[in-house]
Design an enzyme around this catalytic site. Structure first.
Site, PDB file in Angstrom:
ATOM      1  N   HIS A   1     -33.523  95.123  15.599  1.00  0.00           N
ATOM      2  CA  HIS A   1     -32.134  95.872  15.607  1.00  0.00           C
ATOM      3  C   HIS A   1     -32.442  96.736  14.300  1.00  0.00           C
ATOM      4  O   HIS A   1     -32.563  96.052  13.246  1.00  0.00           O
ATOM      5  CB  HIS A   1     -30.971  95.158  15.580  1.00  0.00           C
ATOM      6  CG  HIS A   1     -30.601  95.027  16.989  1.00  0.00           C
ATOM      7  ND1 HIS A   1     -29.791  93.898  17.427  1.00  0.00           N
ATOM      8  CD2 HIS A   1     -31.065  95.567  18.107  1.00  0.00           C
ATOM      9  CE1 HIS A   1     -29.726  93.917  18.837  1.00  0.00           C
ATOM     10  NE2 HIS A   1     -30.351  94.694  19.241  1.00  0.00           N
TER      11      HIS A   1
ATOM     12  N   HIS B   1     -33.278  93.324  11.892  1.00  0.00           N
ATOM     13  CA  HIS B   1     -33.491  91.866  12.022  1.00  0.00           C
ATOM     14  C   HIS B   1     -33.997  91.974  13.614  1.00  0.00           C
ATOM     15  O   HIS B   1     -34.021  93.121  14.442  1.00  0.00           O
ATOM     16  CB  HIS B   1     -32.205  91.090  11.909  1.00  0.00           C
ATOM     17  CG  HIS B   1     -31.186  91.802  12.677  1.00  0.00           C
ATOM     18  ND1 HIS B   1     -30.279  92.601  12.115  1.00  0.00           N
ATOM     19  CD2 HIS B   1     -30.785  91.540  14.116  1.00  0.00           C
ATOM     20  CE1 HIS B   1     -29.489  92.821  13.209  1.00  0.00           C
ATOM     21  NE2 HIS B   1     -29.709  92.169  14.339  1.00  0.00           N
TER      22      HIS B   1
ATOM     23  N   THR C   1     -23.017  89.847  16.564  1.00  0.00           N
ATOM     24  CA  THR C   1     -22.764  88.708  15.848  1.00  0.00           C
ATOM     25  C   THR C   1     -21.302  88.968  15.306  1.00  0.00           C
ATOM     26  O   THR C   1     -20.866  89.845  15.121  1.00  0.00           O
ATOM     27  CB  THR C   1     -23.927  88.450  14.655  1.00  0.00           C
ATOM     28  OG1 THR C   1     -23.662  89.830  13.872  1.00  0.00           O
ATOM     29  CG2 THR C   1     -25.242  88.107  15.293  1.00  0.00           C
TER      30      THR C   1
ATOM     31  N   HIS D   1     -29.674  82.946  11.211  1.00  0.00           N
ATOM     32  CA  HIS D   1     -29.459  83.457  12.574  1.00  0.00           C
ATOM     33  C   HIS D   1     -30.583  84.407  13.018  1.00  0.00           C
ATOM     34  O   HIS D   1     -30.694  84.464  14.084  1.00  0.00           O
ATOM     35  CB  HIS D   1     -28.173  84.209  12.533  1.00  0.00           C
ATOM     36  CG  HIS D   1     -26.977  83.551  11.976  1.00  0.00           C
ATOM     37  ND1 HIS D   1     -26.292  82.538  12.476  1.00  0.00           N
ATOM     38  CD2 HIS D   1     -26.240  84.073  10.675  1.00  0.00           C
ATOM     39  CE1 HIS D   1     -25.158  82.220  11.745  1.00  0.00           C
ATOM     40  NE2 HIS D   1     -25.146  83.078  10.652  1.00  0.00           N
TER      41      HIS D   1
HETATM   42 ZN   LIG Z   1     -29.050  92.151  16.262  1.00  0.00          ZN
END
Ligand SMILES: [Zn+2]
Ligand SMILES: *[C@@H]1O[C@H](CO)[C@@H](O)[C@H](O)[C@H]1NC(C)=O
Ligand SMILES: *[C@@H]1O[C@H](CO)[C@@H](O)[C@H](O)[C@H]1NC(C)=O
Length: 306
Positions: free
Chosen positions: A140, A115, A221, A88
């Site tokens: 982040h 990430h 997410t 992701h």
């Molecule tokens: Zn994030």
């Protein structure tokens, strides 16, 4: 007769257990041969009302004097860290002795990972927006409340520091190590240990991190847990266009390397009845707002004295 049933049962069990790992971004829904659940179908808490990311309307953000400076600890320590393509995003593991405190947070938080989110369009890769404007990328840094911090699963269990990334004219040397590592992790599940580097290398100068927005939201997410205290810094990270595009060019969502990892961005969510706070009024408002504040006060004083 027995074998197909057993196989079917296994397949069902597998898909059940796998539900959360079947989530994907909209671009994967559009390009995927197999089924995956796009943002509109995400489970967990994703369809609730205190979700992230949001569009921050800067002149509606409420000034909060409690939003003081952060103190960063371990951010400047050089470390060889594991970086992985998790299917992701690209994710760097961080050590629990990397911590943040202050910044209006109730307690100490320990870093777990960082990430990024990005796009090939330089105004379409951030998750948060400022006054409707989106940016090239968003980084982040995820922190967990320290053990002494009180109840688990509280609304403030997680603190994410969000940094918006925009195109700059120069190569950002602080990002060189991370960008070079991307070559080695094109497929999901791959990982590599990066050359030693520090978090400070990735961030704007610390004295530029006094200005930020704060609101209560969620992970972006699945399972979108509504346990995140968000900090979105006003100061942007600047990367050269080549460095930004490297993420889309080198990483893939799939084993077969058919779909480039890009647009790994959740759509904007409704603010609802939440408020966004700001650590400091935008500087350009001061000349306007000061007389605007003083005039009624003077009028009031005059009217009451005379
Ligand atoms: Zn994030
Ligand atoms: C990193 O990759 C290796 C080799 O594929 C794998 O065995 C290992 O479990 C991975 N490590 C992590 C933390 O994902
Ligand atoms: C921006 O990204 C989203 C996915 O995050 C995509 O659906 C949309 O088409 C993109 N917009 C433009 C103008 O490229």
């Amino acid at each position: 007769m027995r074998l197909p049933l057993a196989v079917l049962a296994l397949a069902l069990a597998a898909s059940g257990a796998d539900t959360e790992s079947h989530w994907c971004y909209q671009i994967q829904v559009q390009n995927s041969q197999h089924n995956c659940l796009g943002p509109a179908q995400w489970g967990g808490e994703c369809q609730k009302s205190q979700q992230s990311p949001i569009d921050i309307v800067t002149n509606k953000a409420r000034l909060d004097y409690n939003l003081g400076d952060f103190s960063f600890s371990g951010y400047d320590k050089k470390h060889s860290r594991l970086v992985q393509n998790n299917g992701h995003s690209v994710m760097v593991s961080l050590e629990p002795d990397v911590t943040i405190n202050g910044g209006g947070l109730a307690t100490l938080y320990q870093a777990t990972q960082l990430h990024l989110h990005w796009s090939e369009d330089l105004n379409n890769g951030s998750e948060h927006a400022l006054d409707g404007e989106r940016f090239a990328m968003e980084m982040h840094i995820v922190h967990q409340k320290g053990i002494e911090g009180g109840a688990q699963n509280a609304k403030d269990q997680i603190a994410v520091l969000a940094f918006l990334v925009e195109e700059g004219s120069e190569h950002n040397d602080g990002f060189r190590v991370l960008v070079e590592a991307l070559d080695k992790i094109p497929k999901p599940g791959m990982n590599v240990t990066m050359e030693a580097s520090s978090l400070t290398d990735l961030l704007p100068q610390e004295d530029k991190l006094k200005h930020y927005f704060r609101y209560q939201g969620s992970l972006t997410t699945p399972t979108c847990d509504e346990t995140v205290v968000w900090t979105v810094f006003k100061e942007r990270i600047q990367l050269h266009k080549d460095q930004i595009l490297a993420f889309s060019q080198k990483l893939y969502y799939d084993e077969e390397q058919k779909l480039k990892m890009t647009d790994n961005v959740r759509p904007l969510q409704q603010l609802g009845d939440r408020l966004v706070y700001t650590s400091q009024a935008p500087a350009q408002l001061l000349p306007v707002s000061l007389p605007a504040l003083l005039l009624p006060t003077l009028t009031y004083l005059l009217a009451n004295v005379l």
